[in-house]
Design a protein around this motif. Structure first.
Motif, PDB file in Angstrom:
ATOM      1  N   PRO A  31      -2.532   1.575  10.813  1.00 54.11           N
ATOM      2  CA  PRO A  31      -2.680   3.037  11.064  1.00 54.11           C
ATOM      3  C   PRO A  31      -1.254   3.774  10.696  1.00 54.11           C
ATOM      4  O   PRO A  31      -1.529   4.908  10.322  1.00 54.11           O
ATOM      5  N   GLU A  32      -0.213   3.157  10.775  1.00 56.85           N
ATOM      6  CA  GLU A  32       1.008   3.997  10.347  1.00 56.85           C
ATOM      7  C   GLU A  32       1.387   3.559   8.826  1.00 56.85           C
ATOM      8  O   GLU A  32       1.893   4.465   7.814  1.00 56.85           O
ATOM      9  N   PHE A  33       0.934   2.391   8.194  1.00 56.91           N
ATOM     10  CA  PHE A  33       1.138   2.136   6.793  1.00 56.91           C
ATOM     11  C   PHE A  33      -0.367   1.391   6.323  1.00 56.91           C
ATOM     12  O   PHE A  33      -0.449   0.350   6.072  1.00 56.91           O
ATOM     13  N   PRO A  34      -1.252   2.576   5.735  1.00 54.14           N
ATOM     14  CA  PRO A  34      -2.509   2.047   5.657  1.00 54.14           C
ATOM     15  C   PRO A  34      -2.294   1.399   4.067  1.00 54.14           C
ATOM     16  O   PRO A  34      -3.349   0.779   3.633  1.00 54.14           O
ATOM     17  N   GLU A  35      -1.376   1.677   3.276  1.00 51.43           N
ATOM     18  CA  GLU A  35      -1.266   1.180   1.897  1.00 51.43           C
ATOM     19  C   GLU A  35      -0.688  -0.215   1.956  1.00 51.43           C
ATOM     20  O   GLU A  35      -0.073  -0.913   0.884  1.00 51.43           O
ATOM     21  N   ILE A  36      -0.125  -0.851   3.311  1.00 52.09           N
ATOM     22  CA  ILE A  36       0.665  -1.984   3.090  1.00 52.09           C
ATOM     23  C   ILE A  36      -0.228  -3.193   2.502  1.00 52.09           C
ATOM     24  O   ILE A  36      -1.188  -3.325   2.651  1.00 52.09           O
ATOM     25  N   LYS A  37       0.744  -3.932   1.831  1.00 52.14           N
ATOM     26  CA  LYS A  37       0.167  -5.124   1.084  1.00 52.14           C
ATOM     27  C   LYS A  37       0.914  -6.501   1.403  1.00 52.14           C
ATOM     28  O   LYS A  37       1.905  -6.431   1.031  1.00 52.14           O
ATOM     29  N   LEU A  38       0.576  -7.476   1.762  1.00 47.27           N
ATOM     30  CA  LEU A  38       0.967  -8.659   1.987  1.00 47.27           C
ATOM     31  C   LEU A  38       0.683  -9.726   1.147  1.00 47.27           C
ATOM     32  O   LEU A  38      -0.778 -10.101   1.125  1.00 47.27           O
ATOM     33  N   LEU A  39       1.352 -10.295   0.217  1.00 47.88           N
ATOM     34  CA  LEU A  39       0.849 -11.407  -0.762  1.00 47.88           C
ATOM     35  C   LEU A  39       1.348 -12.730  -0.137  1.00 47.88           C
ATOM     36  O   LEU A  39       2.326 -12.975   0.369  1.00 47.88           O
ATOM     37  N   VAL A  40       0.547 -13.621  -0.333  1.00 52.09           N
ATOM     38  CA  VAL A  40       0.567 -14.669   0.623  1.00 52.09           C
ATOM     39  C   VAL A  40       0.388 -15.950  -0.662  1.00 52.09           C
ATOM     40  O   VAL A  40      -0.493 -16.081  -1.208  1.00 52.09           O
ATOM     41  N   THR A  41       1.409 -17.048  -0.423  1.00 51.15           N
ATOM     42  CA  THR A  41       1.176 -18.076  -1.407  1.00 51.15           C
ATOM     43  C   THR A  41       1.134 -19.345  -0.373  1.00 51.15           C
ATOM     44  O   THR A  41       1.877 -19.331   0.385  1.00 51.15           O
ATOM     45  N   PRO A  47      -7.135 -27.464   1.395  1.00 46.87           N
ATOM     46  CA  PRO A  47      -8.513 -26.758   0.986  1.00 46.87           C
ATOM     47  C   PRO A  47      -9.039 -26.486   2.394  1.00 46.87           C
ATOM     48  O   PRO A  47      -9.546 -24.825   2.564  1.00 46.87           O
ATOM     49  N   ALA A  48      -9.290 -27.126   3.260  1.00 50.58           N
ATOM     50  CA  ALA A  48      -9.724 -26.548   4.604  1.00 50.58           C
ATOM     51  C   ALA A  48      -8.866 -25.409   5.262  1.00 50.58           C
ATOM     52  O   ALA A  48      -9.626 -24.430   5.938  1.00 50.58           O
ATOM     53  N   GLY A  49      -7.717 -25.508   5.030  1.00 52.56           N
ATOM     54  CA  GLY A  49      -6.621 -24.686   5.914  1.00 52.56           C
ATOM     55  C   GLY A  49      -6.824 -23.271   5.072  1.00 52.56           C
ATOM     56  O   GLY A  49      -6.690 -22.238   5.752  1.00 52.56           O
ATOM     57  N   ILE A  50      -6.823 -23.273   3.628  1.00 50.60           N
ATOM     58  CA  ILE A  50      -6.747 -22.057   2.861  1.00 50.60           C
ATOM     59  C   ILE A  50      -7.962 -21.497   3.104  1.00 50.60           C
ATOM     60  O   ILE A  50      -8.257 -20.318   3.208  1.00 50.60           O
ATOM     61  N   ASN A  51      -9.506 -22.352   3.348  1.00 51.24           N
ATOM     62  CA  ASN A  51     -10.496 -21.703   3.638  1.00 51.24           C
ATOM     63  C   ASN A  51     -10.460 -20.666   4.779  1.00 51.24           C
ATOM     64  O   ASN A  51     -11.006 -19.784   4.911  1.00 51.24           O
ATOM     65  N   LYS A  52      -9.919 -21.526   5.971  1.00 53.32           N
ATOM     66  CA  LYS A  52      -9.659 -20.910   7.142  1.00 53.32           C
ATOM     67  C   LYS A  52      -8.900 -19.526   7.249  1.00 53.32           C
ATOM     68  O   LYS A  52      -9.212 -18.519   7.612  1.00 53.32           O
ATOM     69  N   LEU A  53      -7.809 -19.638   6.046  1.00 52.76           N
ATOM     70  CA  LEU A  53      -7.016 -18.352   5.962  1.00 52.76           C
ATOM     71  C   LEU A  53      -8.043 -17.300   5.479  1.00 52.76           C
ATOM     72  O   LEU A  53      -7.929 -16.303   6.009  1.00 52.76           O
ATOM     73  N   ASN A  54      -8.514 -17.570   4.502  1.00 50.79           N
ATOM     74  CA  ASN A  54      -9.583 -16.565   3.773  1.00 50.79           C
ATOM     75  C   ASN A  54     -10.376 -16.061   4.585  1.00 50.79           C
ATOM     76  O   ASN A  54     -10.747 -14.606   4.611  1.00 50.79           O
ATOM     77  N   LYS A  55     -11.219 -16.732   5.552  1.00 52.20           N
ATOM     78  CA  LYS A  55     -12.033 -16.273   6.405  1.00 52.20           C
ATOM     79  C   LYS A  55     -11.641 -15.412   7.388  1.00 52.20           C
ATOM     80  O   LYS A  55     -12.047 -14.657   7.900  1.00 52.20           O
ATOM     81  N   TYR A  56     -10.164 -15.717   7.904  1.00 56.76           N
ATOM     82  CA  TYR A  56      -9.603 -15.060   8.945  1.00 56.76           C
ATOM     83  C   TYR A  56      -9.497 -13.720   8.386  1.00 56.76           C
ATOM     84  O   TYR A  56      -9.226 -12.498   9.080  1.00 56.76           O
ATOM     85  N   ILE A  57      -8.855 -13.458   7.084  1.00 57.54           N
ATOM     86  CA  ILE A  57      -8.194 -12.399   6.350  1.00 57.54           C
ATOM     87  C   ILE A  57      -9.520 -11.381   6.456  1.00 57.54           C
ATOM     88  O   ILE A  57      -9.698 -10.120   6.667  1.00 57.54           O
ATOM     89  N   LEU A  58     -10.866 -12.128   6.055  1.00 57.85           N
ATOM     90  CA  LEU A  58     -11.867 -11.208   6.303  1.00 57.85           C
ATOM     91  C   LEU A  58     -12.365 -10.742   7.466  1.00 57.85           C
ATOM     92  O   LEU A  58     -12.792  -9.486   7.690  1.00 57.85           O
ATOM     93  N   GLU A  59     -12.413 -11.677   8.433  1.00 59.97           N
ATOM     94  CA  GLU A  59     -12.789 -11.354   9.907  1.00 59.97           C
ATOM     95  C   GLU A  59     -11.950 -10.399  10.377  1.00 59.97           C
ATOM     96  O   GLU A  59     -12.249  -9.504  11.200  1.00 59.97           O
ATOM     97  N   MET A  60     -10.652 -10.234  10.130  1.00 58.16           N
ATOM     98  CA  MET A  60      -9.616  -9.104  10.439  1.00 58.16           C
ATOM     99  C   MET A  60      -9.771  -7.815   9.685  1.00 58.16           C
ATOM    100  O   MET A  60      -9.111  -6.760  10.120  1.00 58.16           O
ATOM    101  N   GLY A  61     -10.594  -7.797   8.677  1.00 58.07           N
ATOM    102  CA  GLY A  61     -10.778  -6.773   7.824  1.00 58.07           C
ATOM    103  C   GLY A  61      -9.342  -6.339   7.111  1.00 58.07           C
ATOM    104  O   GLY A  61      -9.418  -5.329   6.737  1.00 58.07           O
ATOM    105  N   LEU A  62      -9.009  -7.420   6.427  1.00 53.49           N
ATOM    106  CA  LEU A  62      -7.391  -7.233   5.922  1.00 53.49           C
ATOM    107  C   LEU A  62      -7.721  -7.776   4.381  1.00 53.49           C
ATOM    108  O   LEU A  62      -6.620  -7.463   3.796  1.00 53.49           O
ATOM    109  N   GLU A  63      -8.742  -7.568   3.901  1.00 55.29           N
ATOM    110  CA  GLU A  63      -8.866  -8.024   2.373  1.00 55.29           C
ATOM    111  C   GLU A  63      -8.348  -7.147   1.608  1.00 55.29           C
ATOM    112  O   GLU A  63      -8.108  -7.262   0.363  1.00 55.29           O
TER     113      GLU A  63
END
Length: 385
Positions: A239-249, A255-271
């Protein structure tokens, strides 16, 4: 001097523990002309290539590692067999460096000077916060393993001639768990590699990844890295920083952990606000560190952190965890990543601050944490035991 360096496994090239062995074993050979041999349960081809190119022999003594359930259940028999097989080390080597359980159990009775490089008291036994990141079944398993093996771990520690660790915060932890005093030897950073990138490179990265503020986070997705709570904090900052961007490496191949991460990003609406970069190549790290507004490593029970030091050498402010020794009142801030509301308040204030108000003592960092200085101290402590 002939040094036998023992480490449990070398399967994750970019993990902190493996990286320390790579940097310091190669450094001991190149700067001080020691003859180094690495002993581990198993290693991946990338790690083996680092050592081969440096003229260091790696001897793999098992087909399995601590990553394997069966390994743990057969540990006493495996250790006895390895101990007998490696008895010749007493005759052929001058020093032993050990940097991970359960190798300390194998070498504890070898009759040559032994140095224990203790990153921290073995987390699977002694770090409740770390264990909470695993499933209930996994937690139960490691609590059982603790009952079986912690006595052997502590007994092996008593037979080490010198204890080294990675930071001052660990000193009290090692004393509490093992009853031993330790000497801190920080993980060194090469300032010839980690320095501020040219302006044109920074502008290119900022154009590829637009964000205000732009953040960077490196993780292995274990609970102590605080990755998932950090994503929750990003959500609350929108709400305060709508253009915030987090880069994750993510620097390990899970692979399973990365799939879980990407799924969580989508579920949270953070894509639109979180971008997964994959496993970023090491040579690209200084460019990314230089290009972002903050490098964000709010880990739990992590007093010393490579990315935070590397980021500061690149001139970038940092966001650390509550134990981060790198953070002072001038170069960034600390947050408890599990306290979301407090973290949002702290980060809101720091994101509103003028970037020029941050001050980083790069020359002081070079003096304290340059790889050559740290290797010199490490070499002194190993050779003069």
């Amino acid at each position: 001097m002939k040094i036998a360096w023992f480490h449990s496994h070398l399967l994750n090239t970019n993990s902190g523990g493996t990286r320390f062995v790579i940097d310091y074993a190669i450094g001991l050979k190149q700067l001080f002309n020691h003859d180094i041999t690495i002993f581990c349960d198993c290693a991946n081809t990338e790690t083996l290539s680092y050592f081969m190119n440096a003229g260091i022999t790696v001897i793999q003594i098992d087909r399995f590692s601590t990553n394997n359930f069966f390994y743990w259940l057969t540990l006493p028999w495996r250790n006895n067999w390895k101990r007998k097989k490696l008895q010749y080390i007493e005759l052929e080597f001058d020093r032993i460096v050990n940097s991970m359980f359960p190798m300390n159990m194998i070498i504890s009775n070898f009759n040559i000077p032994k140095i224990q490089m203790c990153y921290e008291p073995f987390a699977f036994f002694y770090d409740e916060g770390f264990l909470k990141s695993f499933t209930f079944q996994q937690q139960l398993f490691f609590r059982l393993m603790k009952l079986l093996y912690q006595g052997y771990d502590k007994a092996a520690f008593t037979k080490m001639d010198r204890i080294l660790t990675l930071n001052k915060t660990n000193l009290s932890k090692i004393e509490a768990v093992y009853g031993r005093s330790a000497t801190p030897v920080y993980a060194g950073i090469d300032p010839k590699i980690y320095h501020r990138a040219p302006t044109n490179e920074i502008n290119r990265i900022r154009k590829m990844h637009p964000g205000k503020p732009l953040l960077f986070h490196s993780t292995d997705l274990s609970g102590i890295k605080g990755t998932y709570p950090l994503l929750d904090i990003i959500k609350h900052l929108l709400p305060e920083f709508p253009e915030i961007k987090l880069l994750v490496t993510v620097y390990v191949d899970i692979p399973a952990g990365i799939n879980k991460l990407n799924k969580y990003i989508l579920e949270m609406g953070l894509e639109s606000n979180v971008e997964y970069l994959g496993c970023l190549q090491k040579e690209l790290l200084p460019i990314y560190y230089s290009s972002v507004d903050f490098v964000c490593q709010p880990g739990l029970n992590q007093p010393a952190n490579w990315p935070l030091k590397e980021a500061m050498l690149c001139g970038t402010p940092i966001i650390g965890g509550v134990e981060s020794e790198e953070v002072d009142t001038y170069n960034g801030t600390k947050i408890n990543v599990n306290e979301i509301k407090k973290s949002v308040i702290i980060l809101s204030k720091i994101f509103a601050k003028d970037r020029t108000k941050f001050s980083i003592d790069i020359e002081g960092l070079k003096q304290s944490y340059s790889i050559d200085n740290c290797l010199g101290l490490f070499n002194d402590l190993v050779t003069k035991v």
